[in-house]
Design a protein around this motif. Structure first.
Motif, PDB file in Angstrom:
ATOM      1  N   SER A 189       0.893  -1.016  -0.013  1.00 55.31           N
ATOM      2  CA  SER A 189       0.135  -0.035  -0.164  1.00 55.31           C
ATOM      3  C   SER A 189       0.749   1.098  -0.089  1.00 55.31           C
ATOM      4  CB  SER A 189      -1.056  -0.257   1.180  1.00 55.31           C
ATOM      5  OG  SER A 189      -1.424   1.262   1.364  1.00 55.31           O
ATOM      6  N   TYR A 190       1.980   1.363   0.905  1.00 57.88           N
ATOM      7  CA  TYR A 190       2.793   2.355   0.872  1.00 57.88           C
ATOM      8  C   TYR A 190       3.480   2.571  -0.515  1.00 57.88           C
ATOM      9  CZ  TYR A 190       1.876   3.302   5.821  1.00 57.88           C
ATOM     10  OH  TYR A 190       1.263   3.841   6.876  1.00 57.88           O
ATOM     11  N   PHE A 191       3.845   1.518  -1.072  1.00 60.48           N
ATOM     12  CA  PHE A 191       4.563   1.462  -2.160  1.00 60.48           C
ATOM     13  C   PHE A 191       3.768   2.098  -3.278  1.00 60.48           C
ATOM     14  CE2 PHE A 191       4.985  -0.315  -6.491  1.00 60.48           C
ATOM     15  CZ  PHE A 191       6.505   0.151  -6.700  1.00 60.48           C
ATOM     16  N   LEU A 192       2.466   1.852  -3.198  1.00 62.64           N
ATOM     17  CA  LEU A 192       1.720   2.475  -4.196  1.00 62.64           C
ATOM     18  C   LEU A 192       1.373   4.048  -4.088  1.00 62.64           C
ATOM     19  CD1 LEU A 192      -1.064  -0.244  -4.546  1.00 62.64           C
ATOM     20  CD2 LEU A 192       0.416   0.332  -6.513  1.00 62.64           C
ATOM     21  N   TYR A 193       1.429   4.379  -2.583  1.00 60.83           N
ATOM     22  CA  TYR A 193       1.028   5.678  -2.363  1.00 60.83           C
ATOM     23  C   TYR A 193       2.362   6.467  -2.742  1.00 60.83           C
ATOM     24  CZ  TYR A 193       1.120   9.509   1.022  1.00 60.83           C
ATOM     25  OH  TYR A 193       1.123  10.904   1.360  1.00 60.83           O
ATOM     26  N   THR A 194       3.732   6.008  -2.574  1.00 62.54           N
ATOM     27  CA  THR A 194       4.831   6.586  -2.854  1.00 62.54           C
ATOM     28  C   THR A 194       5.072   6.662  -4.446  1.00 62.54           C
ATOM     29  OG1 THR A 194       5.816   5.339  -1.000  1.00 62.54           O
ATOM     30  CG2 THR A 194       7.191   6.717  -2.686  1.00 62.54           C
ATOM     31  N   PHE A 195       4.357   5.630  -5.203  1.00 61.48           N
ATOM     32  CA  PHE A 195       4.355   5.811  -6.707  1.00 61.48           C
ATOM     33  C   PHE A 195       3.448   7.068  -6.895  1.00 61.48           C
ATOM     34  CE2 PHE A 195       2.317   4.155 -10.540  1.00 61.48           C
ATOM     35  CZ  PHE A 195       3.533   4.347 -11.393  1.00 61.48           C
ATOM     36  N   GLU A 196       2.349   6.975  -6.582  1.00 60.76           N
ATOM     37  CA  GLU A 196       1.531   8.433  -6.852  1.00 60.76           C
ATOM     38  C   GLU A 196       2.155   9.765  -6.676  1.00 60.76           C
ATOM     39  OE1 GLU A 196      -2.197   8.690  -4.346  1.00 60.76           O
ATOM     40  OE2 GLU A 196      -2.267   6.600  -4.305  1.00 60.76           O
ATOM     41  N   ILE A 197       2.849   9.815  -5.592  1.00 59.45           N
ATOM     42  CA  ILE A 197       3.650  10.972  -5.308  1.00 59.45           C
ATOM     43  C   ILE A 197       4.930  11.156  -6.191  1.00 59.45           C
ATOM     44  CG2 ILE A 197       5.015  12.182  -3.574  1.00 59.45           C
ATOM     45  CD1 ILE A 197       3.526  10.948  -1.426  1.00 59.45           C
ATOM     46  N   ASN A 198       5.397   9.995  -6.609  1.00 61.81           N
ATOM     47  CA  ASN A 198       6.309  10.036  -7.529  1.00 61.81           C
ATOM     48  C   ASN A 198       6.077  10.408  -8.986  1.00 61.81           C
ATOM     49  OD1 ASN A 198       8.813   9.629  -5.909  1.00 61.81           O
ATOM     50  ND2 ASN A 198       8.829   7.678  -6.507  1.00 61.81           N
ATOM     51  N   VAL A 199       4.590   9.980  -9.298  1.00 55.48           N
ATOM     52  CA  VAL A 199       4.187  10.194 -10.720  1.00 55.48           C
ATOM     53  C   VAL A 199       4.276  11.919 -10.801  1.00 55.48           C
ATOM     54  CG1 VAL A 199       2.274  10.328 -12.220  1.00 55.48           C
ATOM     55  CG2 VAL A 199       3.269   8.259 -11.161  1.00 55.48           C
ATOM     56  N   ARG A 200       3.455  12.527  -9.590  1.00 57.11           N
ATOM     57  CA  ARG A 200       3.301  13.989  -9.555  1.00 57.11           C
ATOM     58  C   ARG A 200       4.755  14.673  -9.607  1.00 57.11           C
ATOM     59  NH1 ARG A 200      -1.573  15.579  -6.600  1.00 57.11           N
ATOM     60  NH2 ARG A 200      -2.746  13.671  -6.472  1.00 57.11           N
ATOM     61  N   ALA A 201       5.737  13.981  -8.619  1.00 52.93           N
ATOM     62  CA  ALA A 201       7.105  14.936  -8.607  1.00 52.93           C
ATOM     63  C   ALA A 201       7.753  14.757 -10.002  1.00 52.93           C
ATOM     64  CB  ALA A 201       7.783  14.264  -7.679  1.00 52.93           C
ATOM     65  N   SER A 202       7.440  13.375 -10.997  1.00 53.47           N
ATOM     66  CA  SER A 202       8.420  13.261 -12.123  1.00 53.47           C
ATOM     67  C   SER A 202       7.881  13.983 -13.052  1.00 53.47           C
ATOM     68  CB  SER A 202       8.239  11.937 -12.335  1.00 53.47           C
ATOM     69  OG  SER A 202       6.972  11.468 -12.557  1.00 53.47           O
ATOM     70  N   THR A 203       6.743  14.816 -12.910  1.00 54.29           N
ATOM     71  CA  THR A 203       6.221  15.547 -14.011  1.00 54.29           C
ATOM     72  C   THR A 203       6.858  16.798 -14.316  1.00 54.29           C
ATOM     73  OG1 THR A 203       4.619  16.742 -12.601  1.00 54.29           O
ATOM     74  CG2 THR A 203       4.072  14.644 -14.084  1.00 54.29           C
ATOM     75  N   VAL A 204       7.406  17.554 -13.117  1.00 55.70           N
ATOM     76  CA  VAL A 204       8.311  18.492 -13.027  1.00 55.70           C
ATOM     77  C   VAL A 204       9.731  18.378 -13.278  1.00 55.70           C
ATOM     78  CG1 VAL A 204       6.668  20.280 -12.037  1.00 55.70           C
ATOM     79  CG2 VAL A 204       8.149  18.952 -10.521  1.00 55.70           C
ATOM     80  N   LEU A 205      10.358  17.272 -12.796  1.00 56.99           N
ATOM     81  CA  LEU A 205      11.684  17.073 -12.815  1.00 56.99           C
ATOM     82  C   LEU A 205      12.371  17.341 -14.228  1.00 56.99           C
ATOM     83  CD1 LEU A 205      12.272  13.421 -11.050  1.00 56.99           C
ATOM     84  CD2 LEU A 205      12.142  15.954 -10.128  1.00 56.99           C
ATOM     85  N   GLY A 206      11.714  16.986 -15.370  1.00 59.71           N
ATOM     86  CA  GLY A 206      12.499  17.448 -16.693  1.00 59.71           C
ATOM     87  C   GLY A 206      12.706  18.970 -16.652  1.00 59.71           C
ATOM     88  N   TYR A 207      12.208  19.619 -16.037  1.00 58.00           N
ATOM     89  CA  TYR A 207      12.324  21.046 -16.086  1.00 58.00           C
ATOM     90  C   TYR A 207      13.679  21.188 -15.958  1.00 58.00           C
ATOM     91  CZ  TYR A 207      11.325  26.103 -15.872  1.00 58.00           C
ATOM     92  OH  TYR A 207      11.242  27.072 -16.205  1.00 58.00           O
ATOM     93  N   LEU A 208      14.556  20.567 -15.065  1.00 57.19           N
ATOM     94  CA  LEU A 208      15.885  20.754 -15.038  1.00 57.19           C
ATOM     95  C   LEU A 208      16.841  19.875 -15.851  1.00 57.19           C
ATOM     96  CD1 LEU A 208      16.088  21.286 -11.022  1.00 57.19           C
ATOM     97  CD2 LEU A 208      16.320  22.747 -12.690  1.00 57.19           C
ATOM     98  N   GLY A 209      15.921  18.912 -16.704  1.00 58.31           N
ATOM     99  CA  GLY A 209      16.788  18.225 -17.694  1.00 58.31           C
ATOM    100  C   GLY A 209      16.441  16.596 -17.242  1.00 58.31           C
ATOM    101  N   ALA A 210      16.089  16.256 -16.256  1.00 59.44           N
ATOM    102  CA  ALA A 210      15.967  15.017 -15.736  1.00 59.44           C
ATOM    103  C   ALA A 210      14.468  14.103 -16.447  1.00 59.44           C
ATOM    104  CB  ALA A 210      15.726  14.793 -14.349  1.00 59.44           C
ATOM    105  N   GLY A 211      14.500  14.098 -17.847  1.00 57.78           N
ATOM    106  CA  GLY A 211      13.670  13.457 -18.625  1.00 57.78           C
ATOM    107  C   GLY A 211      12.100  13.582 -18.381  1.00 57.78           C
ATOM    108  N   GLY A 212      11.246  13.005 -18.948  1.00 54.00           N
ATOM    109  CA  GLY A 212       9.808  12.954 -19.015  1.00 54.00           C
ATOM    110  C   GLY A 212       9.098  14.104 -19.237  1.00 54.00           C
ATOM    111  N   ILE A 213       7.984  14.590 -19.006  1.00 55.79           N
ATOM    112  CA  ILE A 213       7.335  15.593 -19.851  1.00 55.79           C
ATOM    113  C   ILE A 213       7.818  16.778 -19.221  1.00 55.79           C
ATOM    114  CG2 ILE A 213       5.450  15.530 -17.623  1.00 55.79           C
ATOM    115  CD1 ILE A 213       4.440  15.806 -21.235  1.00 55.79           C
ATOM    116  N   GLY A 214       8.334  17.030 -18.189  1.00 57.77           N
ATOM    117  CA  GLY A 214       9.018  18.382 -17.705  1.00 57.77           C
ATOM    118  C   GLY A 214       9.685  19.013 -18.813  1.00 57.77           C
ATOM    119  N   VAL A 215      10.678  18.329 -19.674  1.00 57.28           N
ATOM    120  CA  VAL A 215      11.236  18.886 -20.585  1.00 57.28           C
ATOM    121  C   VAL A 215      10.679  19.535 -21.569  1.00 57.28           C
ATOM    122  CG1 VAL A 215      13.050  18.403 -22.416  1.00 57.28           C
ATOM    123  CG2 VAL A 215      12.914  16.912 -20.561  1.00 57.28           C
ATOM    124  N   PHE A 216       9.198  18.974 -21.854  1.00 60.14           N
ATOM    125  CA  PHE A 216       8.359  19.635 -22.871  1.00 60.14           C
ATOM    126  C   PHE A 216       7.728  20.798 -21.882  1.00 60.14           C
ATOM    127  CE2 PHE A 216       9.399  15.796 -24.736  1.00 60.14           C
ATOM    128  CZ  PHE A 216       9.165  16.068 -25.910  1.00 60.14           C
TER     129      PHE A 216
END
Lengths: 262, 265
Positions: A196-223
């Motif tokens: 359950s906690y793994f899934l919860y963290t996954f949720e948070i990471n999906v949110r977090a990963s959307t902006v990571l690309g802003y600094l060049g770390a891949g994903g939608i943030g690049v766009f």
């Protein structure tokens, strides 16, 4: 004899309440000066803000085709990052649990390291990893791995501390060693919470990963960064809507799974 | 089904779950274009660790207003002001999104409120900061605005859950004593939920400190700007001291807020 209860001076003149109000107001004034708050400027420029919102209100739907691939990349990044982070977190969680490790030194050092890791914000980690491994999703996966390691290890050791002692004692009495105790007495009790906690963290990471690309770390943030720096707010709007849809889907999926587990 | 086959299907059920899981992981590993780690990775991480152990102490305070201490205070100010404003703004959103026990038919009201909160939560804070920079110019004020709007998403959700789980006895007592709606709100509802609201706001302040320290990366004030600059110019001892500063700040705030929250609830 009935007596009217007496109030102390502190209670009579509401010293605590007044003190808290004064401290809060002082803090407010101080931080307004520190941050250069200028509401007149804010309200005079509010038009510009709404003009920007207005441009976002007309999304460029053609851009949706471009966005799909990086969104999928974002989810994949989050999945791998969370998994790596969880795998590393599990042994640390056992080391930090009060009821498994009696040595104060081991527990203290482990918890200190975990606390240090947890203080680092995700984008800061992303900036560091982009500098280390270079621009691309690899940096994103590492960032999310470290980020979820800090979060999951805490959630996990708190779960481990709530388990029942009975099975552990039974196994110990039967002569089991530490590893056997963990595998047969601890893990069966906590596995559902762990997932359950793994899934919860996954949720948070999906949110977090959307902006990571802003600094060049891949994903939608690049766009996201590309559309913002080229002032194509209609494209930004499409990206945000796509992120919203993905986050809502992942959230409801993980919520259903978690409800079934617990 | 015989006993044995029942046992078999129960025992090996997890195997069937393994197959889709394996497919998903394969799909992720193949799908990600691992560009490969750049050649200088080892060297860079060595210099980062070297920088962490040899921090640039001169940067801590030099009286220019651009040093570590004043920027940390500025970061805290952004987080504090942003959280304070958002704590007030969240209250109407919370009442909008809370599902009342009496008005079972008014689900659309709370559902629409909940959707708005989800939307605010998902709207990336960085984008919000950039939009506010367009409106008020780069600087900490844009950071304050970004924090105060973005925090509504989470605070509104937590507040509305507090309202949903509230003890209704006090409200009923006031109604039966002839109180009107305004009395009930001011004398029963708000006092009941206030400690929880304050506890959630303190918790959100902890998160806001973290996000205020990175908002500077897009130019919204605080410690993030010099940090990103130091990373890009590869001055690792500067990065080291800033990391130290952030770690100490976040730890201190977490501890303080923990103590205060224990007193509240």
């Amino acid at each position: 004899m009935n007596e009217i209860p007496k109030r102390t001076i502190i209670q009579k003149y509401h010293v605590r309440g007044i003190l808290i109000t004064v401290i809060l107001s002082l803090l407010l004034i101080f931080s307004s000066i520190m941050t250069g708050v200028d509401w007149s400027e804010f309200f005079s420029n509010l038009g510009q803000f709404f003009a920007l919102l207005g441009r976002m209100a007309n999304p460029d739907w053609q851009y949706l085709n471009v966005v799909v691939q990086p969104i999928i990349e974002t989810i994949q990044m989050a999945l791998l990052g969370t998994t790596i982070g969880t795998a590393v977190a599990i042994p640390f969680a056992f080391l930090a649990a009060r009821n498994l490790v009696k040595s104060l030194l081991v527990r203290g050092v482990t918890r200190f390291v975990l606390n240090l890791v947890r203080t680092l914000p995700d984008l800061l980690l992303a900036a560091l990893f982009v500098a280390i491994v270079g621009i691309g999703p690899t940096a994103g996966v590492w960032t999310l791995a470290i980020f979820s390691f800090g979060m999951i290890s805490k959630l996990f050791y708190e779960t481990v501390e709530t388990i029942e002692k009975g099975p552990i004692e039974a196994l110990r009495a039967a002569g089991a060693n530490k590893i056997q105790i963990i595998v047969f007495a601890v893990i069966p009790q906590v596995i559902n919470n762990f997932i359950s906690y793994f899934l919860y963290t996954f949720e948070i990471n999906v949110r977090a990963s959307t902006v990571l690309g802003y600094l060049g770390a891949g994903g939608i943030g690049v766009f996201l960064q590309r559309s913002l720096s080229s002032f194509r707010y209609d494209q930004t709007a499409v990206i945000i809507i796509a992120i919203l849809i993905v986050v809502v889907i992942i959230d409801s999926l993980s919520n259903t799974l978690r409800e079934r587990l617990l | 089904m015989t006993e044995k086959s029942k046992f078999f299907s129960k025992r090996y059920k997890w195997l069937f779950w393994m197959i889709p899981l394996a497919v998903i992981y394969l799909w992720s590993i193949i799908g990600l274009s691992f560009s490969g780690i750049q050649a200088s990775a080892g060297e860079v991480s060595q210099s980062i660790i070297y920088g962490l152990f040899h921090p640039d102490w001169a940067y801590v305070y030099d009286g220019s207003g651009e040093d570590l201490l004043s920027l940390i205070v500025q970061t805290l100010a952004i987080a504090f002001l942003g959280t304070f404003v958002s704590g007030i703004l969240s209250i109407p959103f919370a009442f909008w999104a809370a599902r009342g026990p009496i008005h079972k038919t008014l689900y659309w009201r709370s559902s629409s409120g909940k959707f708005v909160l989800v939307f605010i939560r998902t709207f990336p804070e960085l984008v919000l900061a950039i939009m506010f920079i367009k409106a008020v110019g780069p600087g900490s004020f844009a950071g304050v605005l970004a924090v105060s709007i973005h925090s509504i998403g989470m605070l509104g959700k937590l507040f509305s859950e507090a309202i949903e789980n509230m003890d209704l006895g006090v409200e009923e007592a006031l109604v039966s004593a002839g109180g009107n709606k305004f009395d009930v709100l001011c004398l029963a509802t708000l006092p009941t939920v206030m400690p929880e609201f304050m506890s959630f706001t303190l918790y959100r302040f902890e998160i806001a400190v973290r996000s205020a320290s990175i908002l500077g990366m897009v130019g919204a004030g605080g410690i993030g700007t010099p940090l990103l600059f130091a990373i890009q110019t590869r001055s690792w001892s500067r990065v080291g001291i800033i990391l130290f500063g952030i770690i100490i700040m976040v730890t201190a705030i977490d501890w303080l807020s923990g103590v205060l929250r224990k007193k509240l609830v």
